[in-house]
Design an enzyme around this catalytic site. Structure first.
Site, PDB file in Angstrom:
ATOM      1  N   GLY A 109      16.993  16.340  94.428  1.00 10.21           N
ATOM      2  CA  GLY A 109      15.408  16.477  93.333  1.00 10.21           C
ATOM      3  C   GLY A 109      14.849  15.099  92.956  1.00 10.21           C
ATOM      4  O   GLY A 109      15.388  14.269  93.350  1.00 10.21           O
TER       5      GLY A 109
ATOM      6  N   GLN B  28      11.026   8.912  87.751  1.00  7.50           N
ATOM      7  CA  GLN B  28      11.998   8.238  88.034  1.00  7.50           C
ATOM      8  C   GLN B  28      10.636   7.019  89.275  1.00  7.50           C
ATOM      9  O   GLN B  28      11.441   6.260  89.767  1.00  7.50           O
ATOM     10  CB  GLN B  28      12.991   9.051  89.166  1.00  7.50           C
ATOM     11  CG  GLN B  28      13.625   9.606  88.525  1.00  7.50           C
ATOM     12  CD  GLN B  28      14.248  10.703  89.408  1.00  7.50           C
ATOM     13  OE1 GLN B  28      14.497  11.571  89.993  1.00  7.50           O
ATOM     14  NE2 GLN B  28      15.654   9.400  89.840  1.00  7.50           N
TER      15      GLN B  28
ATOM     16  N   CYS C   1      22.658  11.355  91.226  1.00  4.34           N
ATOM     17  CA  CYS C   1      21.056  10.243  90.604  1.00  4.34           C
ATOM     18  C   CYS C   1      20.331   8.632  91.631  1.00  4.34           C
ATOM     19  O   CYS C   1      21.532   8.686  91.640  1.00  4.34           O
ATOM     20  CB  CYS C   1      21.245  10.674  88.800  1.00  4.34           C
ATOM     21  SG  CYS C   1      19.258  10.471  88.551  1.00  4.34           S
ATOM     22  N   LEU C   2      19.198   9.375  91.768  1.00  5.82           N
ATOM     23  CA  LEU C   2      18.557   8.332  92.590  1.00  5.82           C
ATOM     24  C   LEU C   2      18.952   7.285  91.541  1.00  5.82           C
ATOM     25  O   LEU C   2      18.182   5.720  92.103  1.00  5.82           O
ATOM     26  CB  LEU C   2      17.763   9.003  93.425  1.00  5.82           C
ATOM     27  CG  LEU C   2      18.062   9.453  94.384  1.00  5.82           C
ATOM     28  CD1 LEU C   2      16.281   9.575  95.294  1.00  5.82           C
ATOM     29  CD2 LEU C   2      18.124   8.921  95.411  1.00  5.82           C
TER      30      LEU C   2
ATOM     31  N   HIS D  71      18.318  19.207  85.352  1.00  2.22           N
ATOM     32  CA  HIS D  71      18.760  17.301  85.660  1.00  2.22           C
ATOM     33  C   HIS D  71      17.595  16.657  85.140  1.00  2.22           C
ATOM     34  O   HIS D  71      17.074  15.988  84.911  1.00  2.22           O
ATOM     35  CB  HIS D  71      19.585  17.068  87.136  1.00  2.22           C
ATOM     36  CG  HIS D  71      19.742  16.056  87.480  1.00  2.22           C
ATOM     37  ND1 HIS D  71      20.576  16.096  87.210  1.00  2.22           N
ATOM     38  CD2 HIS D  71      18.411  15.113  87.356  1.00  2.22           C
ATOM     39  CE1 HIS D  71      20.285  14.060  88.037  1.00  2.22           C
ATOM     40  NE2 HIS D  71      19.080  13.922  87.787  1.00  2.22           N
ATOM     41  N   GLU D  72      16.324  17.830  86.661  1.00  6.02           N
ATOM     42  CA  GLU D  72      15.091  16.964  87.045  1.00  6.02           C
ATOM     43  C   GLU D  72      14.541  17.623  85.442  1.00  6.02           C
ATOM     44  O   GLU D  72      13.465  16.618  85.199  1.00  6.02           O
ATOM     45  CB  GLU D  72      14.277  17.867  88.015  1.00  6.02           C
ATOM     46  CG  GLU D  72      14.728  17.350  88.757  1.00  6.02           C
ATOM     47  CD  GLU D  72      15.294  16.111  89.733  1.00  6.02           C
ATOM     48  OE1 GLU D  72      15.256  15.525  88.934  1.00  6.02           O
ATOM     49  OE2 GLU D  72      16.791  16.014  90.606  1.00  6.02           O
TER      50      GLU D  72
ATOM     51  N   HIS E 110      14.902  14.450  82.893  1.00  5.19           N
ATOM     52  CA  HIS E 110      14.322  13.078  83.734  1.00  5.19           C
ATOM     53  C   HIS E 110      12.599  13.548  82.259  1.00  5.19           C
ATOM     54  O   HIS E 110      12.601  12.394  82.155  1.00  5.19           O
ATOM     55  CB  HIS E 110      14.078  13.076  85.024  1.00  5.19           C
ATOM     56  CG  HIS E 110      15.015  11.916  85.615  1.00  5.19           C
ATOM     57  ND1 HIS E 110      15.540  11.374  85.072  1.00  5.19           N
ATOM     58  CD2 HIS E 110      16.671  12.964  86.619  1.00  5.19           C
ATOM     59  CE1 HIS E 110      16.156  11.006  86.239  1.00  5.19           C
ATOM     60  NE2 HIS E 110      16.552  11.966  87.086  1.00  5.19           N
TER      61      HIS E 110
HETATM   62 NI    NI Z   1      18.292  12.073  88.864  1.00  2.00          NI
END
Ligand code: NI
Length: 176
Positions: A47, A52, A100-101, A142-143, A146
């Site tokens: 995701g 991000q 997480c990236l 999670h997304e 963000h």
């Molecule tokens: Ni993330």
């Protein structure tokens, strides 16, 4: 194809609330979504949220195929959610490992609702409502965090549940 550098934890763009998308009839939206998909796939994410890649917009993308970072995960078809909002959180919660990236190489065990009902717009500007559970529900929670400037470490209960994946005994011992 445009792969964009992913902002890392500490970058102020990850702590801001993203702005809603109002205009669905512009090429910019399509381009931003394409960049998000390219970036998610390139870095093997499941995701990605627009902040991000330094875009303050309420857009998330998700997709699970054969993923080396999440080898046990069931496939989820590519999905693009715009202005997503969670309407119902199940009372039942589950703790599981997330990555997480924006925190490469790290994992944390996070408590999330096992199922959620969400509402969002698709790329055509149509409203969608859906109930999902398990890992799918976890990714969306999670997304959406963000989009509200929240990173998963803020949801971890104790530091023994957070660290580099190769060093965390609790992560190594979990089936995943
Ligand atoms: Ni993330």
């Amino acid at each position: 194809m445009s792969v964009i550098n992913v902002a890392k934890m500490g970058d102020p763009c990850l702590a801001m609330k993203a702005k809603p998308v109002n205009d669905f009839k512009n090429d910019e939206l399509q381009k931003n979504v394409s960049d998000m998909i390219d970036t998610m796939r390139y870095y093997q994410g499941v995701g990605l949220a627009a902040p991000q890649i330094h875009l303050s917009q309420q857009i998330i993308v998700l997709e699970v195929t054969d993923n080396a970072r999440y080898p046990e995960a069931q496939p989820i078809a590519l999905d693009i959610l715009i202005n997503p909002e969670i309407l119902v959180f199940s009372q039942q919660q589950e703790a599981d490992w997330e990555g997480c990236l924006s925190l490469p190489g790290m994992r944390g065990r996070v408590l999330r609702s096992e199922s959620i009902t969400y509402q969002a717009m698709n790329l055509a500007g149509e409203s969608i409502k859906q109930t999902v559970n398990g890992f799918h529900a976890r990714i969306i929670q999670h997304e959406i965090d963000h989009l509200n400037g929240i990173l998963y470490p803020q949801r971890i209960e104790g530091l023994s549940d957070f660290g580099f994946e190769e060093s965390l005994p609790a992560f190594q011992q979990t089936e995943h």
